[in-house]
Design a protein around this motif. Structure first.
Motif, PDB file in Angstrom:
ATOM      1  N   GLY A  87       0.879  -1.309  -0.076  1.00 32.37           N
ATOM      2  CA  GLY A  87       0.015   0.152   0.070  1.00 32.37           C
ATOM      3  C   GLY A  87       0.776   1.225   0.072  1.00 32.37           C
ATOM      4  N   SER A  88       2.194   1.171  -0.121  1.00 33.23           N
ATOM      5  CA  SER A  88       2.888   2.520  -0.162  1.00 33.23           C
ATOM      6  C   SER A  88       2.822   3.404  -1.119  1.00 33.23           C
ATOM      7  N   LYS A  89       2.092   3.163  -2.263  1.00 30.20           N
ATOM      8  CA  LYS A  89       1.729   3.975  -3.392  1.00 30.20           C
ATOM      9  C   LYS A  89       0.317   4.286  -3.436  1.00 30.20           C
ATOM     10  N   ILE A  90      -0.584   4.006  -2.424  1.00 29.90           N
ATOM     11  CA  ILE A  90      -1.836   4.487  -2.447  1.00 29.90           C
ATOM     12  C   ILE A  90      -1.905   5.898  -2.664  1.00 29.90           C
ATOM     13  N   SER A  91      -2.813   6.153  -3.477  1.00 25.71           N
ATOM     14  CA  SER A  91      -3.143   7.694  -3.918  1.00 25.71           C
ATOM     15  C   SER A  91      -4.461   8.013  -3.286  1.00 25.71           C
ATOM     16  N   TYR A  92      -5.260   7.407  -2.722  1.00 31.34           N
ATOM     17  CA  TYR A  92      -6.634   7.759  -1.963  1.00 31.34           C
ATOM     18  C   TYR A  92      -7.059   6.686  -1.129  1.00 31.34           C
ATOM     19  N   THR A  93      -7.465   7.103  -0.016  1.00 30.36           N
ATOM     20  CA  THR A  93      -8.156   5.957   0.683  1.00 30.36           C
ATOM     21  C   THR A  93      -9.075   6.982   1.679  1.00 30.36           C
ATOM     22  N   ASN A  94     -10.328   6.077   1.862  1.00 30.86           N
ATOM     23  CA  ASN A  94     -11.520   6.796   2.772  1.00 30.86           C
ATOM     24  C   ASN A  94     -11.329   6.216   4.290  1.00 30.86           C
ATOM     25  N   VAL A  95     -10.396   5.500   4.604  1.00 30.23           N
ATOM     26  CA  VAL A  95     -10.333   4.927   5.858  1.00 30.23           C
ATOM     27  C   VAL A  95     -10.351   5.881   6.849  1.00 30.23           C
ATOM     28  N   SER A  96     -11.199   5.538   7.974  1.00 26.66           N
ATOM     29  CA  SER A  96     -11.562   6.652   9.026  1.00 26.66           C
ATOM     30  C   SER A  96     -12.280   5.839  10.005  1.00 26.66           C
ATOM     31  N   GLU A  97     -12.402   6.502  11.244  1.00 26.85           N
ATOM     32  CA  GLU A  97     -13.093   5.842  12.360  1.00 26.85           C
ATOM     33  C   GLU A  97     -14.646   6.205  12.185  1.00 26.85           C
ATOM     34  N   GLN A  98     -14.807   7.250  11.367  1.00 29.64           N
ATOM     35  CA  GLN A  98     -16.226   7.699  11.134  1.00 29.64           C
ATOM     36  C   GLN A  98     -16.892   6.706  10.338  1.00 29.64           C
ATOM     37  N   TYR A  99     -18.183   6.555  10.392  1.00 31.82           N
ATOM     38  CA  TYR A  99     -18.871   5.312   9.679  1.00 31.82           C
ATOM     39  C   TYR A  99     -18.166   4.405   9.356  1.00 31.82           C
ATOM     40  N   PRO A 100     -17.743   3.477  10.473  1.00 30.20           N
ATOM     41  CA  PRO A 100     -16.904   2.414  10.227  1.00 30.20           C
ATOM     42  C   PRO A 100     -17.567   1.176   9.196  1.00 30.20           C
ATOM     43  N   ASP A 101     -19.144   1.249   9.141  1.00 27.25           N
ATOM     44  CA  ASP A 101     -19.475   0.188   8.281  1.00 27.25           C
ATOM     45  C   ASP A 101     -19.608   0.704   6.960  1.00 27.25           C
ATOM     46  N   ILE A 104     -18.161   0.796   2.895  1.00 27.78           N
ATOM     47  CA  ILE A 104     -16.941   0.046   2.112  1.00 27.78           C
ATOM     48  C   ILE A 104     -15.852   0.929   2.280  1.00 27.78           C
ATOM     49  N   LEU A 105     -14.694   0.012   2.501  1.00 22.77           N
ATOM     50  CA  LEU A 105     -13.503   0.869   2.030  1.00 22.77           C
ATOM     51  C   LEU A 105     -13.019   1.231   0.608  1.00 22.77           C
ATOM     52  N   SER A 106     -12.694   2.414   0.471  1.00 21.82           N
ATOM     53  CA  SER A 106     -12.290   2.652  -0.994  1.00 21.82           C
ATOM     54  C   SER A 106     -10.792   3.023  -0.836  1.00 21.82           C
ATOM     55  N   MET A 107     -10.118   2.622  -1.723  1.00 16.07           N
ATOM     56  CA  MET A 107      -8.599   2.879  -2.029  1.00 16.07           C
ATOM     57  C   MET A 107      -8.054   2.569  -3.288  1.00 16.07           C
ATOM     58  N   PHE A 108      -7.240   3.538  -3.760  1.00 21.18           N
ATOM     59  CA  PHE A 108      -6.576   3.544  -5.092  1.00 21.18           C
ATOM     60  C   PHE A 108      -5.061   3.127  -5.174  1.00 21.18           C
ATOM     61  N   ASP A 109      -4.755   2.499  -6.138  1.00 24.38           N
ATOM     62  CA  ASP A 109      -3.459   2.320  -6.591  1.00 24.38           C
ATOM     63  C   ASP A 109      -2.652   1.517  -5.316  1.00 24.38           C
ATOM     64  N   VAL A 110      -3.363   0.266  -5.051  1.00 27.60           N
ATOM     65  CA  VAL A 110      -2.706  -0.652  -4.128  1.00 27.60           C
ATOM     66  C   VAL A 110      -2.309  -1.878  -5.050  1.00 27.60           C
ATOM     67  N   LYS A 111      -1.046  -2.557  -4.722  1.00 29.31           N
ATOM     68  CA  LYS A 111      -0.558  -3.346  -5.723  1.00 29.31           C
ATOM     69  C   LYS A 111      -0.231  -4.731  -4.958  1.00 29.31           C
ATOM     70  N   MET A 112      -0.786  -5.664  -5.640  1.00 30.72           N
ATOM     71  CA  MET A 112      -0.659  -7.137  -5.192  1.00 30.72           C
ATOM     72  C   MET A 112       0.180  -8.102  -5.975  1.00 30.72           C
ATOM     73  N   HIS A 113       0.930  -9.028  -5.362  1.00 28.54           N
ATOM     74  CA  HIS A 113       1.767 -10.295  -5.933  1.00 28.54           C
ATOM     75  C   HIS A 113       1.294 -11.443  -5.314  1.00 28.54           C
ATOM     76  N   VAL A 114       1.223 -12.322  -6.438  1.00 31.68           N
ATOM     77  CA  VAL A 114       0.546 -13.532  -5.828  1.00 31.68           C
ATOM     78  C   VAL A 114       1.837 -14.750  -6.021  1.00 31.68           C
ATOM     79  N   LEU A 115       2.204 -15.394  -5.187  1.00 34.23           N
ATOM     80  CA  LEU A 115       3.386 -16.178  -5.209  1.00 34.23           C
ATOM     81  C   LEU A 115       3.161 -17.801  -4.691  1.00 34.23           C
ATOM     82  N   LYS A 116       3.823 -18.384  -5.460  1.00 35.01           N
ATOM     83  CA  LYS A 116       3.587 -19.955  -5.288  1.00 35.01           C
ATOM     84  C   LYS A 116       4.848 -20.700  -4.734  1.00 35.01           C
ATOM     85  N   ASN A 117       4.894 -22.158  -4.574  1.00 35.20           N
ATOM     86  CA  ASN A 117       5.967 -22.538  -4.372  1.00 35.20           C
ATOM     87  C   ASN A 117       7.133 -22.262  -4.963  1.00 35.20           C
TER      88      ASN A 117
END
Length: 279
Positions: free
Chosen positions: A225-239, A241-254
């Protein structure tokens, strides 16, 4: 970047094969001299310490380990007893079983045994954790959150872990329990940390230089998440849905490798087929 860890780790996503080929547990045993070194089974997280300890003792004995001790801490007084500290000081490898990761930190935190675990790890004792024992290795650990649900803004509970690895948040039983949503929330709340989700019967072997190798039958998911450009994470209105942009994922196997320091998979160089055919 600060130092990521002090010693070698094997972090298992839970439900490792105990009856078949036992590939992960065989790999664990290969890290020590099975004739001379002491392997310690820490049953701190489980509510069934005798049963779980006996199960793992039987497995490790059948895999050839000669010297096995059980570290059974059921209250904070046990974590101050010299006998338990002596067990830890002699350990070449400590294996934390599954159960409740918060039980581990609440019983050990601030005790002489907590210090002994850190000192042993720094001088070369291999830390192995499965399930709860995997989550607790981090400096900040997930203790509860919604499985198989869309990520919401502030529904995750986290707490300090043992801190044997820095700037990494680990979740286990990952795809089996649908935990991608809660790992995304963890990274939205702690974007300086890498999120690592580990499937059952799957592990990462982490070396002191900050590289890990995947072993086992499932996958490992690394969320950056080091390059996240936007997120709405907050203690307000915790229920909400989370929104965030530009998160990166890698999937690795054996067999796949990842460098935690530069946050990149390690690509194995393949020989040129034409060059190989000329030999």
């Amino acid at each position: 970047m600060e130092e990521i860890l002090k010693g070698n780790l094997i972090i298992i996503g839970g439900h490792e094969d105990k009856k078949g080929a036992k590939n992960i547990l065989k790999e664990v045993c290969s890290k020590i001299d099975k004739e001379k070194d002491e392997l310690v089974i820490a049953t701190i997280a489980t509510d069934l310490p005798k049963e779980v300890g006996a199960e793992y003792r039987d497995i490790f004995e059948k895999l050839g380990v000669k010297n096995i001790n059980i570290l059974d801490v059921q209250d904070r007084k046990d974590a101050c007893e010299q006998g338990n500290i002596n067990i830890m000081e002699k350990a070449a490898l400590i294996f934390f079983t599954g159960g409740d990761q918060l039980k581990i930190t609440s019983l050990l935190g601030g005790t002489p045994l907590y210090d002994a675990i850190h000192e042993s790890h720094k001088r070369g004792c291999v830390y192995v954790g499965t399930s709860a024992g995997a989550s607790v290795v981090c400096d900040t650990m997930i203790i509860t959150g919604d499985d198989e649900a869309a990520p919401k803004k502030c529904t995750l509970k986290m707490a300090p872990g043992l801190g044997l690895i820095k700037n990494v948040v680990i979740d286990q039983h990952f795809s089996q329990r649908g935990r991608i949503g809660r790992l995304l929330v963890a990274i939205a709340e702690n974007p300086e940390s890498l999120g690592v989700g580990i499937d059952e019967d799957t592990a990462i072997m982490v070396s002191v230089d900050g590289e890990f190798t995947v072993i086992g039958s499932g996958a490992v998911y690394v969320v950056d998440g080091s390059k996240i450009s936007y997120t709405n994470v907050s203690e307000q209105y915790p229920d909400e849905i989370l929104s965030m942009f530009d998160v990166k994922m890698h999937v690795l196997k054996n067999g796949d490798k990842f460098n935690l320091k530069i946050r990149q998979p390690i690509k194995e160089e393949k020989q040129d087929k034409n060059e190989d055919s000329r030999r």
